[in-house]
Design an enzyme around this catalytic site. Structure first.
Site, short mmCIF file in Angstrom:
data_model
loop_
_atom_site.label_atom_id
_atom_site.label_comp_id
_atom_site.label_asym_id
_atom_site.label_seq_id
_atom_site.Cartn_x
_atom_site.Cartn_y
_atom_site.Cartn_z
N TYR A 1 0.86 -1.19 0.00
CA TYR A 1 0.00 0.00 0.00
C TYR A 1 0.89 1.23 0.00
O TYR A 1 1.91 1.25 -0.66
CB TYR A 1 -0.99 -0.06 1.18
CG TYR A 1 -2.22 0.76 0.88
CD1 TYR A 1 -3.04 0.42 -0.19
CD2 TYR A 1 -2.54 1.88 1.61
CE1 TYR A 1 -4.15 1.19 -0.52
CE2 TYR A 1 -3.65 2.66 1.30
CZ TYR A 1 -4.45 2.30 0.23
OH TYR A 1 -5.54 3.07 -0.09
N ARG B 1 -9.09 10.48 -8.04
CA ARG B 1 -8.16 11.20 -7.16
C ARG B 1 -7.33 10.17 -6.41
O ARG B 1 -7.54 9.92 -5.24
CB ARG B 1 -8.93 12.09 -6.18
CG ARG B 1 -8.04 13.06 -5.40
CD ARG B 1 -8.77 13.62 -4.20
NE ARG B 1 -9.14 12.60 -3.24
CZ ARG B 1 -8.32 12.08 -2.31
NH1 ARG B 1 -7.06 12.48 -2.25
NH2 ARG B 1 -8.75 11.17 -1.48
N LYS C 1 -5.86 -2.16 -0.84
CA LYS C 1 -6.66 -1.96 0.37
C LYS C 1 -7.21 -3.29 0.88
O LYS C 1 -7.20 -3.57 2.09
CB LYS C 1 -7.82 -1.01 0.05
CG LYS C 1 -8.36 -0.24 1.22
CD LYS C 1 -7.55 1.03 1.44
CE LYS C 1 -8.14 1.91 2.50
NZ LYS C 1 -7.43 3.19 2.64
N GLU D 1 -13.35 4.71 -2.19
CA GLU D 1 -11.94 5.06 -1.99
C GLU D 1 -11.45 5.95 -3.14
O GLU D 1 -11.64 5.64 -4.32
CB GLU D 1 -11.09 3.79 -1.93
CG GLU D 1 -9.63 4.03 -1.60
CD GLU D 1 -9.39 4.32 -0.13
OE1 GLU D 1 -8.30 4.80 0.20
OE2 GLU D 1 -10.28 4.04 0.68
N ASP D 2 -10.81 7.06 -2.79
CA ASP D 2 -10.14 7.94 -3.75
C ASP D 2 -11.07 8.46 -4.84
O ASP D 2 -10.73 8.45 -6.03
CB ASP D 2 -8.92 7.24 -4.35
CG ASP D 2 -7.74 7.21 -3.38
OD1 ASP D 2 -7.91 7.73 -2.26
OD2 ASP D 2 -6.69 6.68 -3.72
N ASP E 1 -13.40 5.91 3.19
CA ASP E 1 -12.23 5.91 4.06
C ASP E 1 -11.48 7.24 4.01
O ASP E 1 -10.91 7.67 5.01
CB ASP E 1 -11.30 4.76 3.69
CG ASP E 1 -10.17 4.58 4.69
OD1 ASP E 1 -10.46 4.55 5.90
OD2 ASP E 1 -9.01 4.50 4.27
N ASP E 2 -11.47 7.90 2.85
CA ASP E 2 -10.78 9.18 2.75
C ASP E 2 -11.43 10.22 3.67
O ASP E 2 -10.74 11.05 4.24
CB ASP E 2 -10.82 9.70 1.31
CG ASP E 2 -10.18 8.72 0.34
OD1 ASP E 2 -9.03 8.35 0.57
OD2 ASP E 2 -10.85 8.31 -0.63
N ASN F 1 -0.77 12.83 1.96
CA ASN F 1 -0.05 11.78 1.27
C ASN F 1 0.11 12.16 -0.21
O ASN F 1 -0.72 12.89 -0.74
CB ASN F 1 -0.80 10.45 1.35
CG ASN F 1 -0.62 9.76 2.69
OD1 ASN F 1 0.49 9.69 3.19
ND2 ASN F 1 -1.70 9.28 3.25
#
Length: 638
Positions: free
Chosen positions: A165, A218, A236, A307-308, A330-331, A479
């Site tokens: 990851y 993203r 993930k 996610e993202d 999760d973001d 990040n």
């Protein structure tokens, strides 16, 4: 299996049959010699000329069985009609690549080796060629033997998690179209509208407990990577299995391909996604709606993690589905709960109770989905400890690229989620710089989630934090590494070694005046595997903010006294299974208080006490061990 081989003799088609232990029936057609040209000349037609027709393979399998059979697999070269016939739709990226294109990918690797995949970000993001080498070793092992792969990962988690990851997964996504060898998970695209309810049945597993999905818009701090973003759900879910104990056969990584605005990828002949600009507006939401209905229709008990997704879509999608399914982002929520857990840990390092959260003055740099998710979660925590909603909102100062956000900011340029936290526009402080704000407000906590390159927490800002706080709490959470607001070394250097520091990506500990100062990583790993496990085992049908806050409160209690003395705000990831178990227990307990636990076995374990609940959760965690196998005919016990 019968194989028919036809060879041509003069004017006659002869068939030679042989019995093979293979499974393909190859047919080649031949015809008698054509009529002489003179016999058809008067008709005005050209003479018929026989040709050797392409042979056709008959296979007696479908779906992943085809893709896993090296004798018949074509990879991304399967045409659209073949994908329909063989139930491959959704198991391969949208774009059909020819054998020549596939050969070009292999030859680049053959000639140049792994060095040809060496973007600038390898240097900037803390990814080395050694990371890349190890990534290839582990992913190739996963293709051969998943039990061995997960056993290795579980027993070397601290060392290998960064390989599978962050930060290495960013490199993997940038280069997914180059390193692609074998499909994982499912691919849905805007071209699949009207077919998704059927496509989900191409996945062979009837039971799926966890799904992670991205639209690639993203990816980390790397931007729009389109279908290449599948690397994020894959990585993930590797962590879901190793960290929380989900069974690898019951997790599903997915990418939704609605095009990409990344011109570089679209022009790359190896890119496997749709060659079109990214869909927006109503068309985009129609695609996501059909996808959610399809996967939740087949696997209604699965946890669905987004996610993202881009800032513009992340919040709307979360609120669109969270009241109907076990959905979380999760973001937004995982990062928020991780930040809250870190703050609780920092207060513990300072020797303060969790209730001291309500006394903090918090400056947040970054008003995107992650920054505002963190802000809202911490504000909710403050309310839990006695503040009103307005009092909690007044403890925050939110900054974006234009400086401090106040009520003087143009409402059209401010997201709705930001407006409750805008400072009252007094003394003309709209757009105030971060350094002036820190000197004026004297915040106790500085959190960075801007996600831009450059060290936003300058020496002046860090010194100002150190001048007004005995132990300033500084979280540079963006990040990957190049986007962190400051380094651990800078934070300690400019606060005389007194900072309680955490970052989004791993950073080295700092040696200061003969002492080792720990650099904690605000890693969502502490939360999301356990949150998903608790929601799944509890059958909660919903993941509430209170469940996430309960998860955040569970984490600091797992930090050892020795680690607290060194400034650690999170527990050691080497005990990740225990961390995930405790987080899952906290989620189930809070869900029960809210009336959301629908699994009677979870209720029984909960009522029997903490020890019984812990044993019950551990019993449901997958262990990657070899077991004796037997063969049963198709249909038996299925």
């Amino acid at each position: 299996m019968l194989v028919s081989q036809l060879s041509r003799r003069r004017g006659v088609a002869s068939a030679f049959l042989r019995i093979s232990c293979g499974h393909d029936l190859t047919l080649a057609t031949t015809f008698p010699e054509p009529l002489a040209f003179a016999s058809v000349a008067s008709s005005g037609l050209l003479p018929y000329k026989p040709q050797d027709f392409e042979s056709t393979n008959i296979v007696r399998k479908k779906g992943q069985d085809v893709l896993h059979d090296p004798l018949v697999n074509k990879g991304t070269a399967f045409g659209q009609a073949e994908r329909e016939r063989l139930s491959l739709r959704g198991l391969l990226p949208a774009k059909v690549l020819s054998m020549d294109a596939q050969i070009n990918r292999i030859m680049e690797d053959y000639i140049y080796g792994k060095d040809y995949i060496d973007p600038v970000h390898v240097k900037d993001e803390g990814v080395t060629k050694e990371h890349v080498r190890k990534w290839f070793v582990l992913t190739q092992l996963q293709d051969r033997n998943e039990t061995l792969f997960y056993n290795l990962l579980l027993n070397n988690f601290v060392d290998m998690a960064p390989i599978l990851y962050t930060p290495t997964v960013g490199w993997a996504c940038l280069n997914y179209h180059k390193v692609y060898r074998r499909p994982r998970g499912m691919y849905f695209s805007s071209d699949d509208m009207g077919e998704m309810n059927a496509m989900v049945w191409h996945w062979p597993e009837n039971e799926v407990d966890a799904i992670v999905v991205t639209d690639g818009s993203r990816i980390l701090g790397l931007g729009d990577l389109g279908v290449n973003g599948l690397g994020i759900p894959v990585g993930k879910l590797d962590l879901y299995v190793a960290a929380a104990g989900f069974h690898p056969a019951r997790v599903l990584p997915i990418v939704i391909d609605v095009g990409t605005d990344n011109e570089g990828l679209r022009s790359d002949p190896l890119y496997m996604g749709l060659n079109q600009p990214r869909l927006t507006g109503a068309q985009y939401y129609e695609v996501i709606d059909e996808f959610v209905r399809a996967v939740m229709g087949r696997w209604p008990q699965a946890v669905l993690q987004f996610e993202d997704f881009s800032m513009a879509n992340a919040h709307p999608l979360l609120h669109r589905y969270r009241d109907h399914h076990m959905v979380f982002n999760d973001d937004i929520q995982g990062t928020a709960a991780t930040a809250l857990a870190g703050l609780y840990g920092a207060l513990t390092v300072q020797g303060k109770p969790l209730q001291a959260l309500r006394d903090q003055r918090i400056c947040v740099v970054g008003a995107g989905s992650a920054g505002m998710g963190v802000t809202q979660m911490i504000a909710s925590g403050m309310q839990k400890h006695g503040l009103t909603e307005e009092e909690a909102q007044a403890r925050f100062w939110i900054n974006d690229k234009d400086g401090l956000i106040t009520t003087k900011r143009d409402p059209a340029a401010t997201m709705a989620v930001v407006k409750p936290f805008a400072r009252k526009a007094e003394d003309d402080i709209e757009g105030e710089s971060l350094v002036d704000l820190v000197k004026r407000v004297k915040p106790t906590v500085l959190i960075g989630l801007a996600g831009v390159k450059g060290r936003l927490f300058t020496a002046d800002i860090l010194r100002a934090m150190g001048e007004t706080n005995e132990q300033p709490i500084i979280f540079a959470m963006s990040n990957p590494t190049s986007r962190a607001e400051c380094t651990a070394e800078d934070a300690q250097k400019h606060t005389d070694g007194r900072a309680i520091f955490a970052s989004g990506s791993p950073m080295a500990d700092v040696e200061w005046n003969g002492k080792t100062l720990k650099s904690s990583q605000a890693n969502n790993l502490y939360l999301f595997p356990g949150v998903a496990l608790g929601a799944h085992l509890g059958g909660t049908h919903h993941i509430s903010d209170n469940m996430l806050m309960a998860a955040a409160e569970a984490v600091p209690s797992l930090v050892s006294e020795a680690s607290l003395q060194k400034g650690c705000v999170y527990p050691n990831l080497a005990q990740i299974r225990n961390i995930s178990c405790r987080v899952a227990m906290a989620v189930i307990t809070m869900a029960y208080e809210e009336g959301h636990v629908h699994n009677p076995k979870a209720v029984a374990a909960l009522k029997a006490g903490d020890d019984e609940l812990e044993d019950w959760v551990v019993d449901h965690q997958y262990l990657p061990e070899y077991r004796t196998m037997i063969e049963l005919p198709r249909g038996v016990l299925e």
